[in-house]
Design an enzyme around this catalytic site. Structure first.
Site, short mmCIF file in Angstrom:
data_model
loop_
_atom_site.label_atom_id
_atom_site.label_comp_id
_atom_site.label_asym_id
_atom_site.label_seq_id
_atom_site.Cartn_x
_atom_site.Cartn_y
_atom_site.Cartn_z
N SER A 221 0.90 -1.03 0.13
CA SER A 221 0.20 -0.01 -0.03
C SER A 221 1.01 1.16 0.15
O SER A 221 2.13 1.15 0.37
CB SER A 221 -0.82 0.04 1.33
OG SER A 221 -1.49 1.49 1.69
N TYR B 263 -2.21 -0.84 10.14
CA TYR B 263 -2.17 -1.03 8.80
C TYR B 263 -1.04 -0.81 8.24
O TYR B 263 -0.37 -1.44 7.37
CB TYR B 263 -3.30 -0.24 8.25
CG TYR B 263 -3.64 -0.59 6.78
CD1 TYR B 263 -4.07 -1.91 6.40
CD2 TYR B 263 -3.25 0.40 5.69
CE1 TYR B 263 -4.22 -2.31 5.04
CE2 TYR B 263 -3.59 -0.17 4.33
CZ TYR B 263 -3.87 -1.29 4.04
OH TYR B 263 -4.11 -1.55 2.54
#
Ligand SMILES: NC(=O)c1ccc[n+]([C@@H]2O[C@H](COP(=O)([O-])OP(=O)(O)OC[C@H]3O[C@@H](n4cnc5c(N)ncnc54)[C@H](O)[C@@H]3O)[C@@H](O)[C@H]2O)c1
Length: 249
Positions: free
Chosen positions: A133, A146
């Protein structure tokens, strides 16, 4: 073999690889979603197999990989796509939240790589794509757990690329900014009820290019990275982010 192929980016990748003639193995813990993707591909004349599998459980992963290897006499590609999100800074993150994110995003990726590597070594070829990501390259607000997990996905990518270079195994990762999937819709519905349209527009504008990405755009990048045309690429992170990492301000 694609984890999380029941939804969003994984579903687009499964469909895209199947359209190019691949036999696709879909691993997902959501049985109805995974079955639906596989049925759709098979109904259109493609070849897909669904394996109900929680990637946090090594025994389930190993059994799925073995079954896929037997049915298709080999595995060429592993795409570690399944992942989960969590919104919160360090104070808002509990031990249980951290463990949950670690188990799916880090240990799940490790489990799949570990199960597939012996087969790749035996055939002296293989391609691994990990879904990281933009959170692995820049600090994002309220994405503590995350970001930690996606940083680990990035460094696992470097490590695997280095260790298996001599076995003709390539390993790269893809780092999307916001891609319009149910991941995003659920996040908006849960956190901004009644303000869905306004939030969708705000989130779209956080990419300098002014919109969210499409699952198909990520699938097309993955297809290229797994192709022979990309045989010179390994150990690299590929942002697909509408300019987020390098031209955001
Ligand atoms: N959508 C985005 O904006 C975006 C941005 C950057 C990175 N990503 C990453 O891309 C990947 C896919 O995202 P998406 O938006 O398509 O997500 P999604 O929620 O639409 O789909 C994820 C799929 O993974 C499956 N899954 C989750 N945990 C699992 C487990 N333990 N075992 C097996 N399957 C499991 C789910 O059932 C689901 O089918 C994730 O790794 C995510 O972190 C997404």
């Amino acid at each position: 073999m694609i984890t999380g192929g029941g939804s969003g980016i994984g579903q687009a990748m499964a469909e895209t690889f199947a359209e190019m003639g691949a036999t696709v193995g879909i691993l997902d813990r959501n049985e109805s979603a995974g079955q639906t993707t596989a049925r759709g591909i098979n109904d259109r004349g493609g070849a897909a197999h669904f394996y109900r599998c929680d990637i946090t459980n090594y025994a389930e992963v190993a059994a799925s990989v073995k079954a896929m290897h037997t049915i298709s006499s080999g595995i060429d590609v592993l795409i570690n796509n399944a992942g989960i999100g969590f919104v919160g800074n360090v104070e808002q993150t509990s031990e249980a939240d951290l463990d949950r994110l670690y188990n799916v995003n880090v240990k799940g990726t490790f489990n799949c790589i570990k199960a597939v590597i012996p087969f790749f070594k035996e055939q002296s070829s293989g391609v691994i794509i990990n879904m990281a990501s933009i959170a692995c390259s820049v600090g994002l607000a309220d994405r503590f757990a995350y970001s930690m997990t996606k940083g680990a996905v990035l460094t696992m990518t470097y490590s695997v690329a280095k260790d298996y270079l001599n076995y003709n195994i390539r390993c790269n990762c893809i780092s999307p900014a916001r891609i319009h999937t149910s991941f995003v819709d659920n996040f908006i519905a849960k956190n901004y009820p009644g303000r869905e349209e306004e939030m969708f527009n705000t989130l779209s504008k956080s990419q300098p290019i002014g919109r969210m990405g499409k699952p198909q755009e990520v699938a097309d990048l993955a297809l290229y990275l797994c192709s022979d045309e990309a045989s010179f690429l390994t150990g690299t992170n590929f942002p697909i982010d509408g300019g987020f990492v390098t031209i955001n301000n």
